[in-house]
Design an enzyme around this catalytic site. Structure first.
Site, short mmCIF file in Angstrom:
data_model
loop_
_atom_site.label_atom_id
_atom_site.label_comp_id
_atom_site.label_asym_id
_atom_site.label_seq_id
_atom_site.Cartn_x
_atom_site.Cartn_y
_atom_site.Cartn_z
N THR A 257 23.25 88.46 48.37
CA THR A 257 24.30 87.45 48.47
C THR A 257 25.17 87.87 49.65
O THR A 257 25.07 89.00 50.14
CB THR A 257 25.19 87.41 47.22
OG1 THR A 257 25.80 88.68 47.04
CG2 THR A 257 24.40 87.04 45.97
N ASP B 116 16.99 94.00 46.08
CA ASP B 116 18.07 93.02 45.94
C ASP B 116 19.40 93.78 46.04
O ASP B 116 19.81 94.47 45.12
CB ASP B 116 17.93 92.31 44.60
CG ASP B 116 19.00 91.24 44.39
OD1 ASP B 116 19.98 91.20 45.15
OD2 ASP B 116 18.84 90.43 43.45
N ARG C 116 30.36 82.26 49.89
CA ARG C 116 29.28 82.23 48.91
C ARG C 116 28.00 81.80 49.60
O ARG C 116 27.93 80.70 50.16
CB ARG C 116 29.57 81.23 47.79
CG ARG C 116 30.93 81.32 47.17
CD ARG C 116 30.98 80.62 45.84
NE ARG C 116 30.31 81.44 44.85
CZ ARG C 116 30.83 82.56 44.35
NH1 ARG C 116 32.00 82.98 44.72
NH2 ARG C 116 30.15 83.27 43.47
N GLU D 149 17.99 70.33 58.86
CA GLU D 149 16.72 70.84 58.29
C GLU D 149 15.86 71.45 59.39
O GLU D 149 15.72 70.88 60.48
CB GLU D 149 15.97 69.71 57.59
CG GLU D 149 16.59 69.37 56.25
CD GLU D 149 15.81 68.33 55.47
OE1 GLU D 149 14.83 67.78 55.99
OE2 GLU D 149 16.20 68.07 54.31
N LYS E 229 29.77 89.16 47.96
CA LYS E 229 30.25 90.23 47.09
C LYS E 229 30.88 91.32 47.98
O LYS E 229 31.83 91.02 48.69
CB LYS E 229 29.13 90.69 46.17
CG LYS E 229 28.66 89.54 45.26
CD LYS E 229 27.54 89.90 44.31
CE LYS E 229 27.07 88.66 43.55
NZ LYS E 229 25.89 88.93 42.70
N TYR F 182 23.60 67.70 59.18
CA TYR F 182 22.28 68.00 58.62
C TYR F 182 21.43 68.75 59.64
O TYR F 182 21.36 68.34 60.80
CB TYR F 182 21.55 66.70 58.22
CG TYR F 182 21.34 66.66 56.73
CD1 TYR F 182 20.41 67.53 56.14
CD2 TYR F 182 22.07 65.82 55.92
CE1 TYR F 182 20.24 67.54 54.76
CE2 TYR F 182 21.90 65.83 54.54
CZ TYR F 182 20.98 66.69 53.97
OH TYR F 182 20.82 66.71 52.62
C1 LIG Z 1 24.95 88.11 42.15
C2 LIG Z 1 23.51 88.50 42.15
C3 LIG Z 1 22.49 87.57 42.38
C4 LIG Z 1 22.70 86.08 42.39
O1 LIG Z 1 23.60 85.57 43.20
P1 LIG Z 1 24.22 84.09 42.99
O2 LIG Z 1 24.83 83.86 44.30
O3 LIG Z 1 25.17 84.22 41.85
O4 LIG Z 1 23.08 83.17 42.69
C5 LIG Z 1 21.19 88.02 42.49
N1 LIG Z 1 20.91 89.33 42.34
C6 LIG Z 1 21.84 90.24 42.08
C7 LIG Z 1 21.46 91.68 41.93
C8 LIG Z 1 23.18 89.87 41.96
O5 LIG Z 1 24.11 90.77 41.69
#
Ligand SMILES: *Cc1c(COP(=O)(O)O)cnc(C)c1O
Length: 419
Positions: free
Chosen positions: A228, A202, A237, A58, A231, A56
């Protein structure tokens, strides 16, 4: 999975062990074309399966609410420093549990419930968390959504500007999940500045392309960059937020204690490793190959009469309208899966069909590129895909192709898979 780990797992929980091995085999034997997925390295897998999950922590490095942070602090600081160096950011927060919580932290940092957020609509290729109506972001906030032009299926920046001027959002998002073209983050930043909105870019899908020099970076122009880590960036993740120095406190407070408790330290270590891997020259080659592969796959599909949204791709992702092929996205996706090629059905802009059985499929090249496949393999995959979509009920054909797919995959071992 490492043989020693597998042995332990099999003795403790044979049911889960069997399922993990089956999934590993599935990932080994299939052409994985889901645009948001990838294969992490063995080093990233080792970190995410480590004792760091026991701790932990925090708070933030040197400012924790629990003792025993001698090593965790160093792991998180390394991760922060690598994120800042790789993306050229003033500040990085590496604690968000994933992309959606990262985005929610952005809302919490800058908005009060009921304030106006502007983002791309889900049907046009945006993400749920950019204000779509079923998401908390579209119910606790006043969401205004922009789309794409009906004729080009591209974002119309004049339309975005006009909408922003009319609706006066406090927060503006750019980015999405099904955008096959380069996003003009600088233009979005100008619009946000004109209306006094915080601009959040994003880059969840394209972070690896940004890091690898294949997509213009929003870091110099955005107030906040959300991503994220799993990807194209090819980490475990997780999520990250990067921002200008003046927003650092607000972002950190929004993540913890605003939204989350203890960070997932095993994930943080995995992200740190992925960021180190992304600093290597080979990562730039990987990013370039992702785009070259997507272009080769797109061209080979177009040659076979496929209709691609915007006509092709600039990045890792292809969105196809299967209407001319006389098959729905869902039926095509199921048939392709049976033939060893995994992708997802997806709405296309202005889709006349319903979201649970839309007109399109979305596919991407990060995973096949991580296996080392190139344009020759992309042409072979396009050939198989077209054969399957042309005969979506021919189970014998699907079975035969899935065998050929397995043979192709055997020639391109996937990172992290030891079977
Ligand atoms: C995949 C994605 C997210 C969210 O990611 P998670 O890890 O699935 O919560 C947010 N914004 C965009 C543009 C994404 O492609």
């Amino acid at each position: 999975m490492h043989p020693a780990l597998r042995e332990t797992l099999e003795s403790v929980d044979p049911e889960i062990a069997e399922l993990l091995v089956a999934e590993e085999r599935r990932q080994r034997d299939k052409v994985r074309l889901i645009a948001s997925e990838n294969y992490v390295s063995g080093a990233v897998l080792a970190a995410t399966g480590s004792v760091l999950t026991n701790k932990y922590s925090e708070g933030y490095p040197t400012k924790r609410y629990y003792e025993g942070q001698q090593y965790i602090d160093r792991v998180e600081q390394l991760c922060i420093d690598r994120a800042k160096a790789l993306f050229g950011a003033d500040h990085a927060n590496v604690q968000p549990y994933s992309g959606s919580p990262a985005n929610l932290a952005v809302y919490f940092a800058f908005l009060k419930p009921g304030d106006t957020v502007m983002g791309m609509g889900l049907p046009a290729g945006g993400h749920l968390t950019h204000g779509w109506n079923v998401s908390i972001t579209g119910t606790y906030f006043r969401a205004v959504q922009y789309g794409v032009r009906q004729d080009t299926h591209c974002i119309d920046l004049d339309e975005v500007r006009a909408l922003a001027k009319k609706e006066q959002p406090k927060l503006m998002f750019a980015g999405g999940t099904a955008i096959p073209r380069t996003i003009d983050f600088a233009a979005f930043a100008d619009i946000a500045r004109e209306v006094g909105a915080v601009f959040a870019a994003d880059i969840a899908h394209i972070a690896g392309l940004v890091a690898g020099g294949q997509h213009p970076s929003p870091v110099p122009v955005a107030d906040v960059v959300s991503t994220t880590t799993h990807k194209t960036l090819r980490g475990p993740r997780g999520g990250m937020l990067m921002c200008k120095a003046q927003h650092a406190k607000a972002i950190d407070r929004a993540v913890f204690p605003g939204l989350q408790g203890g960070p997932h330290n095993h994930t943080t270590a995995g992200i740190a490793i992925a960021l180190k891997e992304a600093q290597q020259a080979s990562f730039r080659d990987y990013a370039a190959q992702i785009v070259a592969n997507a272009k080769a796959l797109a061209a080979a599909l177009v040659e076979r009469g496929w209709s691609l949204i915007t006509g092709g791709t600039d990045n890792h992702l292809i969105l196809a309208d299967l209407t001319p092929k006389g098959v729905s996205g869902k039926i095509a996706a199921r048939a392709l899966d049976a033939a060893g090629m995994e992708l997802n059905y997806n709405s296309i802009p202005f889709d006349p069909r319903k979201p649970f059985d839309p007109s399109g499929v979305r596919l991407g090249t990060p995973s096949v590129t991580s296996r080392g496949m190139g344009p020759t393999e992309m042409r072979q995959i396009a050939h198989w895909m077209d054969a399957v979509v042309t005969a979506p009920t021919d189970a014998a054909l699907h079975e035969r192709i899935s065998g050929e797919v397995r043979e192709l995959c055997a020639r391109f071992p996937a990172p992290g898979i030891l079977l």
